[in-house]
Design a protein around this motif. Structure first.
Motif, short mmCIF file in Angstrom:
data_model
loop_
_atom_site.label_atom_id
_atom_site.label_comp_id
_atom_site.label_asym_id
_atom_site.label_seq_id
_atom_site.Cartn_x
_atom_site.Cartn_y
_atom_site.Cartn_z
N GLU A 38 13.01 43.92 27.83
CA GLU A 38 12.86 45.13 27.27
C GLU A 38 13.99 45.99 26.49
O GLU A 38 13.74 46.06 25.09
CB GLU A 38 12.16 46.40 28.11
N ILE A 41 14.45 43.53 23.20
CA ILE A 41 13.69 43.65 22.24
C ILE A 41 13.88 44.99 21.58
O ILE A 41 14.01 45.25 20.34
CB ILE A 41 12.13 43.77 22.70
N GLU A 42 14.21 46.06 22.42
CA GLU A 42 14.69 47.52 21.90
C GLU A 42 15.74 47.57 20.97
O GLU A 42 15.83 47.82 19.92
CB GLU A 42 14.75 48.32 22.98
N TRP A 43 16.87 46.60 21.29
CA TRP A 43 18.03 46.58 20.65
C TRP A 43 17.69 45.89 19.35
O TRP A 43 18.35 46.45 18.14
CB TRP A 43 19.05 45.80 21.33
N ILE A 44 16.97 44.96 19.43
CA ILE A 44 16.58 44.11 18.07
C ILE A 44 15.72 44.96 16.82
O ILE A 44 15.97 45.12 15.72
CB ILE A 44 15.77 42.74 18.30
N GLU A 45 14.74 45.52 17.52
CA GLU A 45 14.04 46.56 16.72
C GLU A 45 15.06 47.76 16.06
O GLU A 45 14.93 47.98 14.94
CB GLU A 45 13.01 46.92 17.42
N ARG A 46 15.83 48.30 16.68
CA ARG A 46 16.99 49.39 16.35
C ARG A 46 17.67 48.71 15.24
O ARG A 46 18.15 49.28 14.12
CB ARG A 46 17.49 49.88 17.35
N GLN A 47 18.22 47.60 15.57
CA GLN A 47 19.22 46.85 14.46
C GLN A 47 18.28 46.49 13.01
O GLN A 47 19.01 46.45 12.03
CB GLN A 47 19.62 45.60 15.01
N GLN A 48 17.02 46.27 13.42
CA GLN A 48 16.27 46.02 12.11
C GLN A 48 15.78 46.94 11.24
O GLN A 48 15.34 46.95 10.11
CB GLN A 48 15.30 45.00 12.54
N GLN A 49 15.87 48.11 11.75
CA GLN A 49 15.54 49.34 11.23
C GLN A 49 16.31 49.76 9.76
O GLN A 49 17.52 49.26 9.57
CB GLN A 49 15.21 50.72 12.00
#
Length: 103
Positions: A38, A41-49
């Motif tokens: 988790e 995944i959270e880190w990846i999503e934040r980096q892609q914003q």
């Protein structure tokens, strides 16, 4: 997901980091594996914003802040002057009514 569809990721934590991570996982009812998944995944999503400060998003604001150069200014001639200068063919055209003249 079968084991052929997954990849493994490994990292190292110092003792303090590990204890914080372990405690966080326990408090959320997660195994270390689930908590790590988790977290990644959270880190990846934040980096892609999208970054709202990215110049691609601020270029219009920058243009509004800049004053127009002298070459961008109009000479503000009257409509009649422009019509007299019309150098077109026999094509006809109609000028729009001045919206400010309507009451």
């Amino acid at each position: 997901m079968s084991s052929n569809d997954t990849k493994h990721v490994q990292t190292e934590l110092n003792e303090d980091e590990y204890e914080r991570f372990r405690e966080f996982a326990r408090e959320h009812g997660l195994s270390l594996k689930e908590a790590g998944h988790e977290a990644l995944i959270e880190w990846i999503e934040r980096q892609q914003q999208a970054d709202p400060n990215d110049p691609a998003f601020t270029v219009l604001d920058d243009l509004e802040d800049e004053s127009l150069s002298a070459s961008a200014a109009t000479d503000a001639r009257e409509e009649d002057d422009l019509v007299e200068e019309w150098d077109g063919s026999d094509e006809s055209f109609t000028l729009a009514d001045d919206p400010s003249a309507q009451s």
